[in-house]
Motif scaffolding. Structure first.
Motif, PDB file in Angstrom:
ATOM      1  N   PHE A  86       0.791  -1.185   0.049  1.00  0.00           N
ATOM      2  CA  PHE A  86       0.046   0.003  -0.162  1.00  0.00           C
ATOM      3  C   PHE A  86       1.080   1.158   0.007  1.00  0.00           C
ATOM      4  O   PHE A  86       1.858   1.146   0.210  1.00  0.00           O
ATOM      5  CB  PHE A  86      -0.868  -0.058   1.012  1.00  0.00           C
ATOM      6  CG  PHE A  86      -1.616  -1.308   1.313  1.00  0.00           C
ATOM      7  CD1 PHE A  86      -3.027  -1.263   0.676  1.00  0.00           C
ATOM      8  CD2 PHE A  86      -1.474  -2.350   2.093  1.00  0.00           C
ATOM      9  CE1 PHE A  86      -4.017  -2.397   0.673  1.00  0.00           C
ATOM     10  CE2 PHE A  86      -2.115  -3.357   2.000  1.00  0.00           C
ATOM     11  CZ  PHE A  86      -3.486  -3.388   1.309  1.00  0.00           C
ATOM     12  N   GLN A 144       0.912   3.518   2.154  1.00  0.00           N
ATOM     13  CA  GLN A 144       1.103   3.946   3.462  1.00  0.00           C
ATOM     14  C   GLN A 144       1.043   2.696   4.445  1.00  0.00           C
ATOM     15  O   GLN A 144       0.125   1.767   4.107  1.00  0.00           O
ATOM     16  CB  GLN A 144       0.328   5.026   4.005  1.00  0.00           C
ATOM     17  CG  GLN A 144      -1.186   4.909   3.994  1.00  0.00           C
ATOM     18  CD  GLN A 144      -1.943   6.112   4.171  1.00  0.00           C
ATOM     19  OE1 GLN A 144      -2.026   6.784   3.113  1.00  0.00           O
ATOM     20  NE2 GLN A 144      -2.566   6.465   5.463  1.00  0.00           N
ATOM     21  N   VAL A 182      -0.675   0.027   6.812  1.00  0.00           N
ATOM     22  CA  VAL A 182      -1.967  -0.380   7.193  1.00  0.00           C
ATOM     23  C   VAL A 182      -1.650  -1.393   8.335  1.00  0.00           C
ATOM     24  O   VAL A 182      -0.471  -1.941   8.626  1.00  0.00           O
ATOM     25  CB  VAL A 182      -2.850  -1.058   6.064  1.00  0.00           C
ATOM     26  CG1 VAL A 182      -2.954  -0.065   5.059  1.00  0.00           C
ATOM     27  CG2 VAL A 182      -2.233  -2.294   5.614  1.00  0.00           C
ATOM     28  N   PHE A 241      -5.606   9.834   4.104  1.00  0.00           N
ATOM     29  CA  PHE A 241      -5.043   9.212   2.683  1.00  0.00           C
ATOM     30  C   PHE A 241      -3.898  10.149   2.596  1.00  0.00           C
ATOM     31  O   PHE A 241      -3.865  11.149   2.367  1.00  0.00           O
ATOM     32  CB  PHE A 241      -5.879   9.360   1.784  1.00  0.00           C
ATOM     33  CG  PHE A 241      -5.758   8.547   0.626  1.00  0.00           C
ATOM     34  CD1 PHE A 241      -5.533   7.292   0.452  1.00  0.00           C
ATOM     35  CD2 PHE A 241      -5.276   9.285  -0.757  1.00  0.00           C
ATOM     36  CE1 PHE A 241      -5.076   6.656  -0.725  1.00  0.00           C
ATOM     37  CE2 PHE A 241      -4.727   8.735  -1.820  1.00  0.00           C
ATOM     38  CZ  PHE A 241      -4.670   7.220  -1.899  1.00  0.00           C
ATOM     39  N   GLU A 298      -1.244  10.234   0.020  1.00  0.00           N
ATOM     40  CA  GLU A 298      -0.640  10.022  -1.293  1.00  0.00           C
ATOM     41  C   GLU A 298      -0.827  11.419  -2.176  1.00  0.00           C
ATOM     42  O   GLU A 298      -1.760  12.101  -2.120  1.00  0.00           O
ATOM     43  CB  GLU A 298      -1.087   8.967  -2.136  1.00  0.00           C
ATOM     44  CG  GLU A 298      -0.984   7.764  -1.286  1.00  0.00           C
ATOM     45  CD  GLU A 298      -1.184   6.487  -2.181  1.00  0.00           C
ATOM     46  OE1 GLU A 298      -1.274   6.662  -3.576  1.00  0.00           O
ATOM     47  OE2 GLU A 298      -1.698   5.276  -1.650  1.00  0.00           O
ATOM     48  N   LYS A 334      -3.552   1.240  -9.322  1.00  0.00           N
ATOM     49  CA  LYS A 334      -2.394   0.519  -9.250  1.00  0.00           C
ATOM     50  C   LYS A 334      -1.706   0.238 -10.451  1.00  0.00           C
ATOM     51  O   LYS A 334      -2.350   0.157 -11.707  1.00  0.00           O
ATOM     52  CB  LYS A 334      -2.592  -0.961  -8.821  1.00  0.00           C
ATOM     53  CG  LYS A 334      -3.261  -1.052  -7.585  1.00  0.00           C
ATOM     54  CD  LYS A 334      -2.398  -0.540  -6.412  1.00  0.00           C
ATOM     55  CE  LYS A 334      -1.277  -1.470  -5.937  1.00  0.00           C
ATOM     56  NZ  LYS A 334      -0.217  -1.156  -4.776  1.00  0.00           N
ATOM     57  N   TRP A 391       1.530   2.303  -4.235  1.00  0.00           N
ATOM     58  CA  TRP A 391       0.669   3.297  -3.566  1.00  0.00           C
ATOM     59  C   TRP A 391      -0.463   2.520  -3.549  1.00  0.00           C
ATOM     60  O   TRP A 391      -0.529   1.115  -3.896  1.00  0.00           O
ATOM     61  CB  TRP A 391       0.362   4.541  -4.479  1.00  0.00           C
ATOM     62  CG  TRP A 391       0.499   4.233  -6.252  1.00  0.00           C
ATOM     63  CD1 TRP A 391      -0.884   3.632  -6.806  1.00  0.00           C
ATOM     64  CD2 TRP A 391       1.254   4.551  -7.310  1.00  0.00           C
ATOM     65  NE1 TRP A 391      -0.553   3.536  -8.086  1.00  0.00           N
ATOM     66  CE2 TRP A 391       0.760   4.073  -8.347  1.00  0.00           C
ATOM     67  CE3 TRP A 391       2.612   5.039  -7.122  1.00  0.00           C
ATOM     68  CZ2 TRP A 391       1.253   4.462  -9.667  1.00  0.00           C
ATOM     69  CZ3 TRP A 391       3.226   5.488  -8.374  1.00  0.00           C
ATOM     70  CH2 TRP A 391       2.585   5.067  -9.330  1.00  0.00           C
ATOM     71  N   SER A 392      -1.490   3.104  -3.044  1.00  0.00           N
ATOM     72  CA  SER A 392      -2.673   2.232  -2.478  1.00  0.00           C
ATOM     73  C   SER A 392      -3.598   1.651  -3.773  1.00  0.00           C
ATOM     74  O   SER A 392      -4.146   0.604  -3.542  1.00  0.00           O
ATOM     75  CB  SER A 392      -3.386   3.021  -1.422  1.00  0.00           C
ATOM     76  OG  SER A 392      -2.670   3.032  -0.340  1.00  0.00           O
ATOM     77  N   ALA A 395      -8.302  -0.046  -2.701  1.00  0.00           N
ATOM     78  CA  ALA A 395      -7.924   0.180  -1.193  1.00  0.00           C
ATOM     79  C   ALA A 395      -8.524   1.442  -0.763  1.00  0.00           C
ATOM     80  O   ALA A 395      -9.023   1.901   0.234  1.00  0.00           O
ATOM     81  CB  ALA A 395      -6.491   0.397  -1.111  1.00  0.00           C
TER      82      ALA A 395
END
Length: 484
Positions: free
Chosen positions: A40, A42, A44, A113, A115, A141, A152-153, A157
C-alpha cells in the motif's frame, strides 16, 4: 487488484466502520489472499501491526473517527454543498531529488490518505449528521510505475481501507468530476483558483462549469473542527510530547561541542523512540544566536559560559509537539542567566495555569497578562520601563517581540486563520512560550545584554485545567543543573 479488495474485506472490516446513520461497509468477494502480503502507499494494520492497531487508518486515529470528521464537515455545509480537497503535490529539492511527501493538512484530517495526485470530494446529501458521500480520486495500481516509485494504494484500497463511497482514476478527473459538481448549491475549496495561480485540472474544471456561485474557501469550515482535538488526537500529541520531552532531558545531561551535534542527537532520539521524526526544522542556537527567533543554521560551536536555546519537537501520526528549552552549555547558569531564566519561567508557569476551560480566556488575553507579568519581573531585575505608556510598550516589543502562543496539532502553527481571540475551550491545544531577547543596547542592564530565554510547552485545555503535553522536558533551574 480484485485479490487486494477481497483481502481487505476479510481483514479490514473494522476499517469500514461508518457513522451509525450510514450503511455498513460490507462487500462480497471470494479469495483468501492476506492483506499482509500486499503493498500500500502507507502503513495499514496488516502490513505494519507495530505501527497501527486494528481499525486505525493512521497512528491512533481510527477509520470511524475519519468518517465522523467528514460527517461533521458535511453537516456544517448548506444543503447540496460540496467540499473539494486536492492533495499536496510532491516538491523537488533539485533536479530529480524530492523532499519527503507531506499531505495537505485538511485533506489528511478528513481522509487519512497520504498520497499525492489525489482529490477528495465530500457532498452533503441530506439534513442528518451522516448524510454525505465521499469520493476519492487517486492513482490506480501500476506495477511498472510502482517498481520505480514504490507502492501506492490504488482504487480498491481507496474504497476498502479509506472508506470512499467511490474511487476513480485521478487521470479521469476532467470527465468524472464535473457531474459531481454541476448541480452543487455551493462549492468549498482552498485550491488556488485565481488567474495568477499555477494552472491545474481542478481550476480548469471549475472555470468551465456553469456554477451558480463562485467557490468559497473551505478553511473557515474546517478550522473550528480541527481546532478542538478529540481524545485520540490528544493522545497522539501526548505521545509525541512524552518522547520529545525525554529526548530534551537526555540532551541536557550531555556535553555538546556544536549546535549541529546537538541537532543530530535530537533528530535521532525522536526517531529512535517511535516518532516519525522531526516535526519542523529546529532551532539550536548557542549564546547570542538565541536572540534570532527562527535561527536554523545550527552550525556554530557551543561555548562554555553561554546558554543554548533549543526549539524542537517530534511528530507522531502527523501530530506534532512544540517545545523550547534553554540550558547552560557547561551545566550551570551564571547569576544573570539564572535570574533572567527564573523571570521567564515564573511567567510561563502562570500563563500555563490560565489555559483552562473554566478561565475562558483567549490566547490574546493570556498574551496581555503574560506581557504585564513579564514587565513586572524585568523591572524587579533592574530593567527601566519609565512610567509606562507607549515607551514601555515599545521596550516590551523589543524584549518580547512575539505572541505568547499559537494553536498546535497537525501543523506547528495549526489551523491557519483561526483567531487567537477565541476563548479557549476543552480540546484546544496551544503553545505557551514567553521569551526575553536582550539586545546589546544601553537601554537595558549590561549584564543581561546578549542573553535569550524562551520556555515553551505544548498544552491542551481541559475542563479541569491545563494538560502539559511536554512535561517530561525538565525546566526548573535546580532540575536542569542536577542533570550534570
Amino acid at each position: 487488484m480484485r485479490l487486494a479488495r477481497a483481502a481487505l474485506r476479510q481483514v479490514h472490516r473494522p476499517l469500514c466502520a461508518r457513522s451509525s446513520s450510514r450503511r455498513a461497509c460490507i462487500r462480497s468477494y471470494a479469495t483468501t489472499v492476506s492483506a499482509a502480503e500486499l503493498e500500500f502507499g502507507q502503513p495499514v494494520h496488516e502490513t505494519h501491526p507495530h505501527i497501527l492497531k486494528p481499525g486505525e487508518i493512521t497512528p491512533g486515529i481510527t477509520a470511524q473517527e475519519y468518517a465522523d470528521r467528514r460527517a461533521k464537515l458535511a453537516f456544517s455545509l448548506p444543503d447540496g454543498a460540496v467540499a473539494v480537497l486536492p492533495s499536496a503535490e510532491l516538491k523537488y529539492r533539485s533536479g530529480p531529488v524530492f523532499y519527503p511527501f507531506r499531505q495537505e493538512s485538511n485533506f489528511l484530517y478528513l481522509t487519512g490518505f497520504s498520497e499525492p495526485e489525489s482529490l477528495a470530494v465530500i457532498r452533503k446529501t441530506g439534513p442528518a449528521l451522516g448524510d454525505y458521500t465521499f469520493h476519492l480520486f487517486c492513482r490506480p495500481k501500476d506495477a511498472l510505475a510502482e517498481q520505480w516509485s514504490g507502492p501506492w494504494s490504488g482504487l480498491r484500497a481507496a474504497e476498502d481501507v479509506f472508506n470512499a463511497d467511490s474511487a476513480a482514476d485521478i487521470a479521469a478527473l476532467p470527465s468524472l468530476l464535473p457531474p459531481l459538481l454541476r448541480d452543487a448549491t455551493r462549492i468549498y475549496t482552498d485550491a488556488p483558483l485565481s488567474a495568477t495561480a499555477a494552472p491545474s485540472p481542478l481550476a480548469s474544471i471549475l472555470r468551465d462549469l456553469p456554477l451558480r456561485h463562485a467557490p468559497l474557501p473551505l478553511s473557515p469550515q474546517t478550522n473550528p473542527l480541527r481546532a478542538v482535538k478529540s481524545p485520540a488526537e490528544i493522545a497522539a500529541m501526548r505521545h509525541a510530547g512524552r518522547v520529545s520531552g525525554r529526548a530534551f532531558t537526555s540532551a541536557m545531561r550531555q556535553v555538546w561541542a556544536s549546535e549541529h551535534e546537538l541537532h543530530a542527537y535530537l533528530a535521532h532520539a525522536f526517531a529512535q523512540h517511535g516518532l516519525a521524526g522531526e516535526a519542523y526544522v529546529p532551532v539550536v542556537a548557542g549564546g547570542p544566536r538565541g536572540r534570532l527567533i527562527h535561527y536554523t543554521h545550527n552550525s556554530a560551536l557551543l561555548r562554555p559560559g553561554e546558554t543554548v536555546l533549543v526549539d524542537a519537537g517530534g511528530e507522531y501520526g502527523w501530530y506534532i509537539t512544540d517545545i523550547t528549552r534553554v540550558w547552560p552549555v557547561a551545566g550551570r547558569f551564571s547569576p544573570p542567566q539564572r535570574d533572567l531564566y527564573a523571570a521567564v519561567l515564573a511567567v510561563q508557569r502562570t500563563s500555563v495555569r490560565l489555559c483552562s476551560a473554566a478561565a475562558g480566556l483567549s490566547l490574546d488575553a493570556i498574551h496581555r497578562a503574560a506581557e504585564a507579568a513579564l514587565q513586572a519581573e524585568l523591572e524587579r531585575l533592574g530593567f527601566d520601563f519609565g512610567r509606562g505608556g507607549a515607551a514601555a510598550s515599545e521596550l516590551m516589543g523589543v524584549l518580547f517581540p512575539h505572541h505568547i502562543g499559537h494553536y498546535v496539532g497537525l501543523d506547528v502553527h495549526d489551523v491557519p486563520g483561526y483567531p487567537r481571540s477565541v476563548p479557549l475551550r476543552a480540546g484546544h491545544c496551544v503553545t505557551i512560550e514567553p521569551g526575553v531577547y536582550v539586545p546589546d543596547d544601553e537601554r537595558f542592564p549590561k549584564h543581561f545584554r546578549g542573553l535569550a530565554v524562551r520556555i515553551e510547552d505544548s498544552v491542551c485545555v481541559d475542563e479541569e485545567g491545563p494538560i502539559v503535553l511536554s512535561v517530561e522536558a525538565v525546566k526548573e533551574v535546580e532540575d536542569i543543573e542536577a542533570l550534570r
